[in-house]
Design a protein around this motif. Structure first.
Motif, PDB file in Angstrom:
ATOM      1  N   MET A 450       0.823  -1.222   0.000  1.00  0.00           N
ATOM      2  CA  MET A 450       0.000   0.000   0.000  1.00  0.00           C
ATOM      3  C   MET A 450       0.852   1.264   0.000  1.00  0.00           C
ATOM      4  N   GLY A 451       1.942   1.243   0.784  1.00  0.00           N
ATOM      5  CA  GLY A 451       2.826   2.414   0.792  1.00  0.00           C
ATOM      6  C   GLY A 451       3.409   2.695  -0.578  1.00  0.00           C
ATOM      7  N   SER A 452       3.750   1.628  -1.312  1.00  0.00           N
ATOM      8  CA  SER A 452       4.280   1.789  -2.677  1.00  0.00           C
ATOM      9  C   SER A 452       3.217   2.343  -3.615  1.00  0.00           C
ATOM     10  N   LEU A 453       1.967   1.892  -3.454  1.00  0.00           N
ATOM     11  CA  LEU A 453       0.877   2.427  -4.278  1.00  0.00           C
ATOM     12  C   LEU A 453       0.667   3.912  -4.000  1.00  0.00           C
ATOM     13  N   LEU A 454       0.764   4.283  -2.730  1.00  0.00           N
ATOM     14  CA  LEU A 454       0.610   5.694  -2.370  1.00  0.00           C
ATOM     15  C   LEU A 454       1.723   6.523  -3.029  1.00  0.00           C
ATOM     16  N   LYS A 455       2.914   5.967  -3.036  1.00  0.00           N
ATOM     17  CA  LYS A 455       4.037   6.661  -3.663  1.00  0.00           C
ATOM     18  C   LYS A 455       3.833   6.765  -5.177  1.00  0.00           C
ATOM     19  N   MET A 457       1.163   7.140  -6.673  1.00  0.00           N
ATOM     20  CA  MET A 457       0.161   8.165  -6.970  1.00  0.00           C
ATOM     21  C   MET A 457       0.804   9.509  -7.297  1.00  0.00           C
ATOM     22  N   GLU A 458       2.081   9.659  -6.990  1.00  0.00           N
ATOM     23  CA  GLU A 458       2.794  10.901  -7.295  1.00  0.00           C
ATOM     24  C   GLU A 458       3.490  10.846  -8.652  1.00  0.00           C
ATOM     25  N   ARG A 495       3.011  11.714   3.119  1.00  0.00           N
ATOM     26  CA  ARG A 495       2.866  11.710   1.661  1.00  0.00           C
ATOM     27  C   ARG A 495       1.432  12.053   1.254  1.00  0.00           C
ATOM     28  N   LEU A 496       0.444  11.532   1.994  1.00  0.00           N
ATOM     29  CA  LEU A 496      -0.958  11.795   1.679  1.00  0.00           C
ATOM     30  C   LEU A 496      -1.280  13.275   1.879  1.00  0.00           C
ATOM     31  N   VAL A 497      -0.788  13.858   2.960  1.00  0.00           N
ATOM     32  CA  VAL A 497      -1.035  15.275   3.226  1.00  0.00           C
ATOM     33  C   VAL A 497      -0.398  16.149   2.150  1.00  0.00           C
ATOM     34  N   GLN A 498       0.809  15.809   1.731  1.00  0.00           N
ATOM     35  CA  GLN A 498       1.482  16.575   0.675  1.00  0.00           C
ATOM     36  C   GLN A 498       0.690  16.543  -0.626  1.00  0.00           C
ATOM     37  N   MET A 499       0.102  15.401  -0.939  1.00  0.00           N
ATOM     38  CA  MET A 499      -0.692  15.312  -2.164  1.00  0.00           C
ATOM     39  C   MET A 499      -1.983  16.114  -2.059  1.00  0.00           C
ATOM     40  N   PRO A 512      -5.955  11.725  -4.069  1.00  0.00           N
ATOM     41  CA  PRO A 512      -5.761  11.613  -2.620  1.00  0.00           C
ATOM     42  C   PRO A 512      -7.071  11.776  -1.845  1.00  0.00           C
ATOM     43  N   VAL A 513      -8.005  12.555  -2.390  1.00  0.00           N
ATOM     44  CA  VAL A 513      -9.314  12.696  -1.748  1.00  0.00           C
ATOM     45  C   VAL A 513     -10.019  11.347  -1.701  1.00  0.00           C
TER      46      VAL A 513
END
Length: 573
Positions: A450-455, A457-458, A495-499, A512-513
């Motif tokens: 999941m952390g890699s998927l979040l990354k 997203m950028e 990372r989520l807040v930055q996005m 991110p929403v």
């Protein structure tokens, strides 16, 4: 009796020098031209011969004005044949001028036409020598590649001389010329564009003919394969000169080494989408399929590469199906080289993405099972990309979709690729994860990605990466344990807040929403506290004011208590 007297050996007569031969030819021409003016029979044919003799005289005058013409090795072999032709013309002139000569009319006409043909060929060779500029060099030409510091002019001269030898030289000249061309293209592929522009490519292509000398044809195929693999311009020129048909004939009926070079050239030529249609025009589909079945590993790799290049063309796809290409493709997944396996998988991916018809054909031949077996064998990264892409294309079939969704081993492997694969593998893996129907237990098993998927997203590239990464992550967040797992890691929250920051224009805010909405779908107080503490609430407020899709819904979930959220959701439903 006196013993027979043996005469002393006579010294061998030395052949005339080029200067002597040229002088004799010039004198003969000076006598012939005025002699033909008085001939009255076969007037039209003698007019043609006079015109050629006049052209020849002009060419010889130009050659003699070249200061170093006698040093060129290509000219001396032409002079004896030219002298022989002129002597034959002189004899014909005498016969036609002699009223008592009784030779048959048809035979004389034939002799005159043959003489005109010989002159045309010899004039063409002399013109070629003059146009190439090789007669103006100060030293004899030696076919050795110019050194790296040579100027463009020196390289251009070398190329022109080389192709001159291919056109008017004997067998040995042609062989050495081809060897020099191969050396040039092997050591400096950047020279290919100059070769294509300055060389007579049609002459090179003519040596591919099955009637050409075997040794020349083999060298010519090698040279063409190097030329077309070096760039767009050489490939375009070689194709326009009609090389594709000759190369396919060579594949059909030549020895294994020549087939390999010819197949390599065909693969390079068909890499240009504008050339792909011609495979059908030359009857190349069955030839390539047969090479995939019976050729060497190298030939198979190039043949399947050519098929991969042309299968986007609809008419060729029909021909591939009719000629039984699908079983051959599946077989190469098991028995081909790593290169052939990757290209076969790429071809399968293209075919499977076009229609349900091809997906069914591939499944009937157990294509999915072969692909999955190859996928789990961990081939090279390039091969793995093509295999995974083919699996992704086949997943559009209901049967494949069910098999892949229920395969724990497959799900775990693509999760590993999301974490550790290259960007292309991550993209394909995320696409599969986003579309498959995965059990909750398997979602929990791959929570580590999941952390890699979040990354991901950028990531701006490849196209749609942000979207598929978001969809895959939202799918995994449908499980309560995964929602808690994601917010437990402070790096993920940062990372989520930055996005979510409206000043960050790298990521579309709807993605991110959607993740925040997915985290709060269960109304977890623990998740809410962590998100608010990380600063998500303020960013969501601004995004809601900006009417970002889903922002108001996510803000509502984040702001209310759990019971209120449940009532609100029930009311909206």
């Amino acid at each position: 009796m006196h013993p027979a007297t043996v005469p002393p050996p006579q010294p061998a007569t030395a052949p005339p020098s080029p200067s002597e031969s040229l002088e004799e030819i010039t004198q003969l021409l000076s006598h012939l031209l005025p002699s033909t003016l008085s001939i009255t029979c076969f007037a039209s044919r003698w007019q043609v011969l006079r015109s050629k003799l006049a052209s020849l005289k002009s060419l010889l005058s130009e050659i003699s004005d070249s200061p170093h013409w006698s040093e060129n090795p290509l000219l001396p072999p032409l002079l004896p044949a030219l002298l022989s032709t002129l002597r034959r013309v002189q004899t014909l002139c005498q016969h036609c001028s002699d009223a008592s000569f009784s030779r048959g009319k048809l035979l004389m006409q034939s002799d005159l036409d043959m003489a005109a043909g010989w002159l045309s060929k010899q004039i063409n060779d002399l013109e070629l020598l003059l146009r190439s500029g090789v007669l103006h060099q100060s030293t004899a030409i030696v076919l050795s590649r110019p050194n790296p510091s040579s100027s463009k002019e020196e390289l251009t001269f070398f190329i022109k001389d080389l192709f001159t030898r291919l056109q008017i030289g004997g067998l040995e000249f042609k062989r050495k010329g081809l060897e020099s061309l191969i050396q040039l293209l092997s050591e400096d592929d950047k020279s290919a564009a100059l070769v294509a522009k300055e060389g007579n490519v049609s002459c090179l292509i003519s040596l591919l003919d099955l009637n050409a000398h075997d040794s020349l044809r083999e060298l010519a195929v090698h040279a063409v394969s190097l030329l077309v693999s070096a760039g767009d311009l050489p490939r375009k020129i070689v194709f326009e000169e009609g090389a594709l048909g000759s190369l396919l004939r060579i594949i059909e009926c030549s020895s294994a080494p020549i087939k390999e070079k010819a197949a390599m050239a065909v693969e390079s030529i068909t890499a240009d989408a504008d050339n792909a249609w011609a495979i059908s025009a030359y009857g190349g589909v069955p030839i390539l399929i047969e090479l995939c079945k019976s050729g060497s590993l190298t030939s198979q790799a190039h043949a399947i590469g050519a098929i991969r290049n042309v299968c986007p063309v609809e008419d060729i796809r029909v021909a591939l199906a009719e000629e039984g290409a699908v079983p051959v493709l599946i077989q190469l997944l098991a028995s081909g080289s790593a290169s052939a396996q990757g290209k076969a998988a790429n071809c399968i991916s293209i075919l499977a993405s076009t229609s349900e018809y091809f997906r069914n054909l591939l499944l009937q031949e157990k294509g999915l099972q072969r692909l999955l077996h190859l996928f789990h064998e961990c081939p090279t990264a390039d091969t793995l990309e093509h295999v995974l892409s083919a699996i992704c294309s086949l997943s559009a079939s209901d049967t494949s979709y069910r098999v892949l969704s229920g395969s724990t081993m497959f799900i775990i492997r693509i999760a590993e690729l999301i974490k550790h694969g290259n960007l292309r593998l991550q993209h394909i893996s995320a696409s599969l994860l986003a579309k498959l129907s995965i059990t909750d237990s398997n979602k929990i098993a791959i929570a580590g990605c999941m952390g890699s998927l979040l990354k991901l997203m950028e990531s701006v590239k490849p196209d749609a990466m942000q979207e598929v990464a978001t969809k895959a992550l939202v799918s995994l967040l449908s499980v309560k344990a995964n929602r808690k797992e994601l917010v437990r890691d402070e790096k993920n929250l940062i990372r989520l807040v930055q996005m979510l920051d409206s000043k960050n224009d790298v990521v579309s805010k709807k993605f991110p929403v959607a993740v925040v909405a997915a985290i709060m779908a269960g109304g977890s107080q623990g998740c809410r506290k962590k998100l608010i503490a990380a600063g998500v609430y303020g960013h969501l407020q601004r995004l809601a004011e900006m009417d970002v899709a889903g922002a108001k819904k996510a803000l509502h979930r984040l702001s209310g208590n759990r019971l209120t959220s449940i009532f609100s959701r029930t009311w909206r439903e």
